[in-house]
Design a protein around this motif. Structure first.
Motif, PDB file in Angstrom:
ATOM      1  N   ASP A  56      11.747 -45.031   3.769  1.00  0.00           N
ATOM      2  CA  ASP A  56      10.993 -43.825   4.065  1.00  0.00           C
ATOM      3  C   ASP A  56       9.537 -44.130   3.726  1.00  0.00           C
ATOM      4  O   ASP A  56       9.041 -43.760   2.672  1.00  0.00           O
ATOM      5  CB  ASP A  56      11.534 -42.675   3.201  1.00  0.00           C
ATOM      6  CG  ASP A  56      10.824 -41.373   3.532  1.00  0.00           C
ATOM      7  OD1 ASP A  56      10.196 -41.300   4.612  1.00  0.00           O
ATOM      8  OD2 ASP A  56      10.881 -40.449   2.708  1.00  0.00           O
ATOM      9  N   PRO A  58       5.815 -44.279   3.089  1.00  0.00           N
ATOM     10  CA  PRO A  58       4.714 -43.308   2.982  1.00  0.00           C
ATOM     11  C   PRO A  58       3.543 -43.640   3.898  1.00  0.00           C
ATOM     12  O   PRO A  58       2.834 -42.733   4.345  1.00  0.00           O
ATOM     13  CB  PRO A  58       4.301 -43.383   1.506  1.00  0.00           C
ATOM     14  CG  PRO A  58       5.038 -44.507   0.905  1.00  0.00           C
ATOM     15  CD  PRO A  58       6.121 -44.942   1.829  1.00  0.00           C
ATOM     16  N   CYS A  59       3.358 -44.920   4.213  1.00  0.00           N
ATOM     17  CA  CYS A  59       2.221 -45.280   5.067  1.00  0.00           C
ATOM     18  C   CYS A  59       2.404 -44.723   6.489  1.00  0.00           C
ATOM     19  O   CYS A  59       1.457 -44.218   7.096  1.00  0.00           O
ATOM     20  CB  CYS A  59       2.027 -46.796   5.100  1.00  0.00           C
ATOM     21  SG  CYS A  59       3.491 -47.722   5.576  1.00  0.00           S
ATOM     22  N   ILE A  60       3.641 -44.815   6.993  1.00  0.00           N
ATOM     23  CA  ILE A  60       3.905 -44.310   8.346  1.00  0.00           C
ATOM     24  C   ILE A  60       3.605 -42.817   8.405  1.00  0.00           C
ATOM     25  O   ILE A  60       2.914 -42.329   9.304  1.00  0.00           O
ATOM     26  CB  ILE A  60       5.377 -44.560   8.745  1.00  0.00           C
ATOM     27  CG1 ILE A  60       5.647 -46.067   8.801  1.00  0.00           C
ATOM     28  CG2 ILE A  60       5.693 -43.899  10.093  1.00  0.00           C
ATOM     29  CD1 ILE A  60       7.062 -46.438   9.182  1.00  0.00           C
ATOM     30  N   ASN A  61       4.124 -42.112   7.406  1.00  0.00           N
ATOM     31  CA  ASN A  61       3.931 -40.661   7.381  1.00  0.00           C
ATOM     32  C   ASN A  61       2.476 -40.261   7.198  1.00  0.00           C
ATOM     33  O   ASN A  61       2.054 -39.195   7.623  1.00  0.00           O
ATOM     34  CB  ASN A  61       4.779 -40.038   6.266  1.00  0.00           C
ATOM     35  CG  ASN A  61       6.250 -40.409   6.426  1.00  0.00           C
ATOM     36  OD1 ASN A  61       6.707 -40.648   7.544  1.00  0.00           O
ATOM     37  ND2 ASN A  61       6.968 -40.473   5.319  1.00  0.00           N
ATOM     38  N   SER A  62       1.706 -41.130   6.555  1.00  0.00           N
ATOM     39  CA  SER A  62       0.332 -40.739   6.228  1.00  0.00           C
ATOM     40  C   SER A  62      -0.635 -40.948   7.394  1.00  0.00           C
ATOM     41  O   SER A  62      -1.723 -40.390   7.406  1.00  0.00           O
ATOM     42  CB  SER A  62      -0.160 -41.557   5.026  1.00  0.00           C
ATOM     43  OG  SER A  62      -0.457 -42.876   5.455  1.00  0.00           O
ATOM     44  N   CYS A  63      -0.252 -41.767   8.355  1.00  0.00           N
ATOM     45  CA  CYS A  63      -1.213 -42.144   9.393  1.00  0.00           C
ATOM     46  C   CYS A  63      -1.471 -40.998  10.372  1.00  0.00           C
ATOM     47  O   CYS A  63      -0.554 -40.542  11.055  1.00  0.00           O
ATOM     48  CB  CYS A  63      -0.715 -43.370  10.163  1.00  0.00           C
ATOM     49  SG  CYS A  63      -1.904 -43.897  11.425  1.00  0.00           S
ATOM     50  N   GLY A  66      -0.820 -42.036  14.185  1.00  0.00           N
ATOM     51  CA  GLY A  66       0.462 -42.593  14.616  1.00  0.00           C
ATOM     52  C   GLY A  66       0.396 -44.066  14.924  1.00  0.00           C
ATOM     53  O   GLY A  66       1.100 -44.576  15.801  1.00  0.00           O
ATOM     54  N   LYS A  69       4.164 -48.127  12.764  1.00  0.00           N
ATOM     55  CA  LYS A  69       5.542 -47.949  13.246  1.00  0.00           C
ATOM     56  C   LYS A  69       6.447 -48.977  12.612  1.00  0.00           C
ATOM     57  O   LYS A  69       5.993 -49.993  12.096  1.00  0.00           O
ATOM     58  CB  LYS A  69       5.576 -48.142  14.759  1.00  0.00           C
ATOM     59  CG  LYS A  69       5.031 -46.980  15.546  1.00  0.00           C
ATOM     60  CD  LYS A  69       5.628 -46.969  16.952  1.00  0.00           C
ATOM     61  CE  LYS A  69       5.280 -45.696  17.671  1.00  0.00           C
ATOM     62  NZ  LYS A  69       3.809 -45.548  17.848  1.00  0.00           N
ATOM     63  N   LYS A  70       7.733 -48.702  12.682  1.00  0.00           N
ATOM     64  CA  LYS A  70       8.703 -49.674  12.198  1.00  0.00           C
ATOM     65  C   LYS A  70       9.411 -50.300  13.393  1.00  0.00           C
ATOM     66  O   LYS A  70       9.855 -49.600  14.300  1.00  0.00           O
ATOM     67  CB  LYS A  70       9.699 -48.979  11.277  1.00  0.00           C
ATOM     68  CG  LYS A  70      10.616 -49.953  10.576  1.00  0.00           C
ATOM     69  CD  LYS A  70      11.443 -49.266   9.504  1.00  0.00           C
ATOM     70  CE  LYS A  70      10.783 -49.394   8.140  1.00  0.00           C
ATOM     71  NZ  LYS A  70      11.643 -49.004   7.032  1.00  0.00           N
ATOM     72  N   CYS A  89      -3.338 -44.710   4.851  1.00  0.00           N
ATOM     73  CA  CYS A  89      -2.137 -45.491   4.528  1.00  0.00           C
ATOM     74  C   CYS A  89      -2.325 -46.312   3.261  1.00  0.00           C
ATOM     75  O   CYS A  89      -1.394 -46.495   2.478  1.00  0.00           O
ATOM     76  CB  CYS A  89      -1.768 -46.396   5.701  1.00  0.00           C
ATOM     77  SG  CYS A  89      -3.108 -47.494   6.205  1.00  0.00           S
ATOM     78  N   ALA A  92      -1.737 -44.165   0.495  1.00  0.00           N
ATOM     79  CA  ALA A  92      -0.339 -43.753   0.389  1.00  0.00           C
ATOM     80  C   ALA A  92       0.548 -44.848  -0.185  1.00  0.00           C
ATOM     81  O   ALA A  92       1.563 -44.565  -0.815  1.00  0.00           O
ATOM     82  CB  ALA A  92       0.179 -43.345   1.771  1.00  0.00           C
TER      83      ALA A  92
END
Lengths: 158, 637
Positions: A56, A58-63, A66, A69-70, A89, A92
């Motif tokens: 989960d 935090p960097c993905i959610n913080s950007c 968008g 990505k993974k 990010c 984060a």
């Protein structure tokens, strides 16, 4: 999720991994431009820090754009075309494993290419799989072993 | 600077006038002297007036990295620090690895030159282009470990620090400069020079790039070098023991100084050697920057009264504070090592000075009263530890011993001079040369006084016959590989010196280049080509090496050094080795010196380079300077 890991009591802190990394991606020798970094801390700890590709993340959610990505292999990647270098990010990331190196505009992070693993003179780098929690446990285990070896024999940090 | 690998700038710091200037690194200096030891030798020959008192503001202190420092060449982590030595009064230099030197280059500087003296204690803070002298109020008087911690609190955990401890502040003539907590640029008193300048530390954070000349080919070369280094049969034992198992090896060949160099064997050697350290005290091997051999140790003593934890020890320290002082209590030696690091003392000169005092005390030449009531018998480890404190703070008899054994003996007299194991004022390190003749010559001739590392002729130590054949040719075998034979050792030491100063000029370690002898001139030439774009052949490198050695010699003969100073204590040249495998041997110094001067093209009577020799090495200006001073004469032709 895959990430580069080394036992902090086996790593000797030579920073060959960091030099190999900066050379691969920037064609220069500079540990401060490496996606893998070594933190030396008393007593006798050399801790390798590279992105853990958190479940989960935090960097993905913080950007806000968008841009992070993974991939299907579980590696977090930054789309440099989308990234505007806002640095959210970086803030984060709990490990500072993702950061904007000096003179650059966008952040870098380990994508588990493995170039460093092959060049580690101690052979202590490996690709580990697991969640952040699992890693925390390992580090904790290393710490406790260290305490067991050193502290229980009478040594206390002054 | 057109050459890569270099940072391209030299920092000039005038401490008196608080003036800081970054000047370009001249390309012709790189071509003629490479960097490190080479540029220090050249620039300090010109900058230091031979008459200056080494502890006066007029002395010049220079730190320099090499073009390979901070790169991926194996063990490319070294720097040199040089000045006129307060211990010997002649050429002074010390070297260390660690992470500090690469950081200096990453900040954008190949070298730093310190002039003058600060009006009050300062330290230098470097963060890339920001270079500032700051008040050392909070760190002056502190130990090395405290200084490192305080500066990291101030500037951040990731900075690299080189500093002096109390020994340097108190101008102990063999004070070290310590970097990365446990790495020591130890010999010839560079720490005292730093202290005399009121300079406590140099703290660095660097974030610039080191570029390479041929990025396409670079990594292939690196892989080749790394494979060569790691596959060497010596590497596993380095990892396991560092240099500590030299205690066992040197005992085996009778070259382990004991009891102030009275003999080359120590009956309790197994109590202080590599095996016991590996089993009981080693926490883990630690590496310097880009070091594949990781001979650095991290050790811990868990019990009182010698509880401690930190870097080291090296063989040199185990011998100097151990067998040399007749001490077999390993925990005391490890604590002594930790203490020397923390106080900023050269373990070699400290141990040697104490062992000299021990012998004089046992012979009744120095009384207990003169020693602050210490019962300074050989083997008294409590007294050894107490003396280290006293020396660093110049308390009681420590004030005398802080002058070094040579000066202390001159002050005391009464025949104590006979027991000083020194050359040109510096204490002989942990090699009994009666068991290895080449080492005797190397120690006698080295530029900074007694010094095994200047020529570092270790190839005949444990028989690298194959490498000797490759490096010097088959015609000198078997004698050249026989450590007890003086034959061909003049030639061998000359060749080793030339190579070793090149190694110290490019910024890599003598481990990997001399022992084990993995890399030689052609590898260095290749590394300079792909890393820097320097087109220097093996032949050119040999010439550069010879040029630097001659320059160091010129520095010294300008100060009055001649053949008579290239001597050893009578104990080594007249008294046969009393015990062990080398029993009955002496060092046949004169014979080896004759050969050495001949190979060097120096005058065998005076030991001075000739005008023609210097001129042929591209040192005509130096030759003219010596001529003008009346130090040398032009030959009649």
């Amino acid at each position: 999720m895959p990430y580069i890991y080394a036992d902090p009591l086996r790593c000797t802190g030579c920073e060959v991994c960091a030099l190999v990394c900066s050379f691969r991606y920037f064609k220069v020798l500079n540990p401060k431009k490496a996606r893998i970094r070594v933190v030396r801390k008393e007593p006798a700890i050399d801790l390798v820090i590279a992105c853990r590709n958190c479940d989960d993340a935090p960097c993905i959610n913080s950007c806000p754009r968008g841009a992070i990505k993974k991939t299907s292999k579980g590696i977090i990647v930054i789309d440099e075309k989308k990234c505007d270098g806002c640095g959210k990010c970086v803030e984060a990331c709990p490990l500072d494993a993702l950061y904007i190196p000096p003179g650059e505009k966008t952040p870098i992070k380990c994508i588990v290419c493995g170039a460093c693993i092959e060049m580690c003179p101690v052979n202590c780098l490996k690709i580990a799989y697991g969640s952040e929690e699992a890693l925390a446990k390992r580090v904790d285990y290393a710490r406790r072993i260290m305490e067991k070896i050193l502290m229980s024999r009478g040594y206390k940090a002054s | 600077m057109e050459y890569k690998g270099y940072a391209g700038k030299i920092l000039w710091i005038d401490l008196t006038r608080e003036k800081i200037e970054a000047k370009p690194f001249p390309e012709d200096l790189a071509e003629r002297y490479l960097g490190g030891a080479g540029i220090c030798s050249r620039m300090l020959y010109d900058l230091i007036d031979p008459r200056v008192d080494p502890l006066s503001p007029e002395n010049v202190l220079m730190f320099a990295t090499g073009p390979l420092t901070g790169t991926l060449f194996p063990q490319a982590c070294r720097y040199i620090v040089a000045a006129k030595s307060p211990l010997t009064g002649i050429w002074g230099e010390a070297h260390a690895g660690g992470h500090w030197a690469p950081e200096l280059k990453l900040a954008g500087y190949d070298a730093i030159i310190f002039l003058g003296r600060a009006s009050k204690p300062v330290y230098l803070w470097i963060e890339d282009d920001l270079v500032k002298l700051k008040s050392a109020e909070r760190i002056w008087g502190r130990t090395v470990l405290e200084t490192d911690e305080i500066l990291k609190e101030e500037h951040g955990e990731d900075i690299k620090v080189a500093c002096i401890g109390p020994a340097g502040e108190n101008l102990v003539r063999y004070a070290a400069i310590m970097n990365d907590r446990y790495r020591a640029a130890a010999r010839s008193g560079m720490g005292a020079v730093m202290g005399s300048k009121n300079l406590k530390a140099i703290a660095i954070r660097g974030s610039k790039d080191i570029e390479v000349a041929d990025p396409e080919a670079y990594m292939e070369h690196v892989k080749e070098w790394h494979e060569k280094m790691l596959s060497n049969p010596f590497t596993p034992s380095r990892v396991k023991y560092g240099t500590t198992n030299l205690i066992e090896l040197m005992q085996e060949i009778g070259r382990l100084p004991a009891y102030n160099l009275r003999q080359g064997v120590f009956e309790e050697y197994y109590k202080i050697g590599g095996e016991v350290i590996y089993r009981k005290y080693l926490v883990k091997p630690v590496a310097d920057f880009a070091c594949l051999q990781r001979c650095g140790r991290y050790t811990a003593v868990y019990n009182e009264p010698y509880r401690c934890m930190g870097g080291g020890p090296e063989y040199e320290t185990l011998c100097s504070l151990g067998s040399r002082c007749g001490i077999s209590n390993i925990e005391a030696i490890l604590y002594g090592n930790w203490l020397c690091n923390n106080l900023g003392l050269d373990t070699v000169s400290a141990g040697a000075t104490i062992s000299w005092a021990m012998e004089c005390y046992e012979l009744g030449l120095i009384s207990k009263d003169e020693l602050d009531a210490l019962d300074l018998r050989f083997g008294n480890h409590e007294a050894m530890i107490e003396l280290l404190h006293k020396i660093a703070y110049r308390k009681g008899v420590g004030d005398l011993l802080a002058e070094g054994s040579w000066r202390a003996a001159k002050k005391i007299g009464r025949g104590t001079e006979k027991y000083v194991m020194h050359v040109k004022g510096q204490e002989i390190a942990s090699q009994d040369p009666r068991a290895q003749k080449s080492m005797g010559l190397a120690i006698a001739i080295a530029a900074r006084g007694a010094d095994h590392a200047y020529g570092f002729p270790v190839l005949d130590e444990v028989g690298f016959e194959k490498e000797i054949r490759e490096r010097f040719g088959p015609q000198y075998l078997p004698e050249i590989a026989d450590r007890l034979s003086p034959k061909y050792k003049g030639f061998m030491v000359k060749e080793c010196e030339d190579y070793m100063v090149v190694i110290e000029s490019v910024g890599v370690c003598k481990y990997g280049t001399q022992i084990p002898p993995v890399f030689f001139y052609e590898d260095i030439a290749a590394a300079l080509r792909v890393t820097c774009g320097l087109k220097i052949s093996s032949k050119d490198l040999r010439l550069i090496g010879e040029r630097i050695v001659n320059l160091n010699r010129a520095f010294n003969i300008r100060l009055g050094i001649t053949r008579k100073d290239d001597s050893l204590p009578e104990r080594l040249t007249k008294v046969p080795e009393p015990a062990g495998p080398a029993k009955g041997h002496i060092v046949e110094l004169d014979q080896m010196l004759d050969e050495y001067y001949r190979c060097r093209g120096w005058d065998p009577k005076t030991g001075k380079p000739t005008y023609e020799k210097l001129a042929s090495l591209g040192l005509k200006d130096v030759a003219d300077d010596l001529l003008r001073r009346g130090v040398i004469r032009k030959s009649a032709s």
